[in-house]
Enzyme design. Structure first.
Site, PDB file in Angstrom:
ATOM      1  CB  THR A  92      -0.929   0.008   1.223  1.00 53.78           C
ATOM      2  OG1 THR A  92      -1.688  -1.209   1.247  1.00 53.78           O
ATOM      3  CG2 THR A  92      -1.892   1.184   1.167  1.00 53.78           C
ATOM      4  CE  LYS A 106      -5.053  -2.182   2.448  1.00 54.62           C
ATOM      5  NZ  LYS A 106      -3.744  -2.785   2.154  1.00 54.62           N
TER       6      LYS A 106
END
Length: 293
Positions: A102, A177
């Site tokens: 991420t 995300k």
């Protein structure tokens, strides 16, 4: 092509980053018949795959695979790994890099030109779900990039996921995300404080969890308390594991705050969470989380 390659879609996969999430993801790839070359800078993480996968001595060895999955923690690490892959790659036809970490969208856009110059496809594919779901193979993959590149890796992603969602162009997986993690990270820290307050007033934790799951306190953590306790037990294994999860969560919150700022969106609660995490002590988190186990 070997029988195992045929079962897995025929791709040779390089997997870089064998931490709390990466290790079970790689293990599920092996269990589904994929042929892996793995690499991690932590030798003990590599040792766990001895006799199961080809052990890479460097990122460059993984760079010779058709598909390369990157599951390192931070943006600088992603940049370094992708640049090493691009420099070492000689596959030439149809190679795809999946950044499963991420990271900030600009981290990926900054790497795209170098990948294209070498004929390498680049997709972002962060995952939703914590270690217990990585172990169970029930993650959700948020894949942003060219549809052909996503489809090429889809059979491999399915080894550790229950769903592969093509979110759109490159970076849309990261945005999805980070938006998700604004809520998920807040819940992760808040639920332990809530349960400890309830217990201090004589409430039974499983009873409280069941009631919260029927009310406004419902979250990923109340949905499957057994799974959540397993996640917390992994996070609480040591002071180092707590530091890692707190740092990663703080990174995700800062990235989400950056997204809001870039679009000139006023997000005072998000800023508050970011400020709280700036002041958060690892030594305070560990006993707080352990106490609910």
């Amino acid at each position: 092509m070997s029988e195992s390659q045929a079962k897995s879609g025929g791709l040779q996969v390089g997997f870089i980053g064998l931490g709390t999430m990466g290790r079970p993801m790689a293990e599920n790839l092996l269990a589904k018949g994929h042929e892996l070359t793995v690499f991690d800078r932590n030798q003990s993480a590599l040792d766990a795959f001895a006799g199961k996968a080809r052990i890479g001595r460097s990122v460059a060895e993984c760079a010779q695979c058709e598909a390369i999955m990157i599951m390192v923690a931070f943006d600088d690490e992603v940049r370094d790994v992708v640049r090493e892959i691009v420099a070492a790659s000689n596959v030439h036809t149809g190679q795809v890099i999946a950044v499963m970490s991420t990271v900030q969208p600009e981290t990926l856009t900054g790497l795209l030109a170098a990948c294209r110059a070498k004929g390498i496809g680049l997709i972002d594919a962060p995952v939703m779900g914590m270690p217990a779901r990585a172990e169970a193979g029930t993650l959700i993959v948020l894949a942003g990039g060219e549809a052909a590149d996503v489809d090429k890796l889809r059979p491999s992603f399915q080894a550790f996921s229950q769903r592969v969602a093509h979110t759109g162009p490159l970076t849309t997986g990261q945005v999805t995300k980070l938006v998700n993690n604004m809520i998920a990270v807040s819940n992760l820290f808040m639920i332990c404080e809530a349960l400890n307050i309830g217990r201090a007033y004589g409430l039974d934790v499983p009873f409280l969890i069941a009631l919260m799951d029927d009310g406004g306190g419902r979250s990923f953590f109340t949905k499957d308390w057994k799974q959540s306790k397993h996640n917390f037990s992994l996070f609480c294994e040591s002071s180092d594991s707590i530091k890692t999860i707190v740092d990663i969560c703080h990174k995700d919150i800062k990235h989400a705050a950056t997204l809001a700022a870039l679009m000139k969106i006023d997000a005072p609660f998000l800023r508050g969470v970011d400020a709280t995490m700036d002041a958060l002590s690892y030594d305070a988190v560990l006993p707080n989380w352990r106490s609910i186990l």
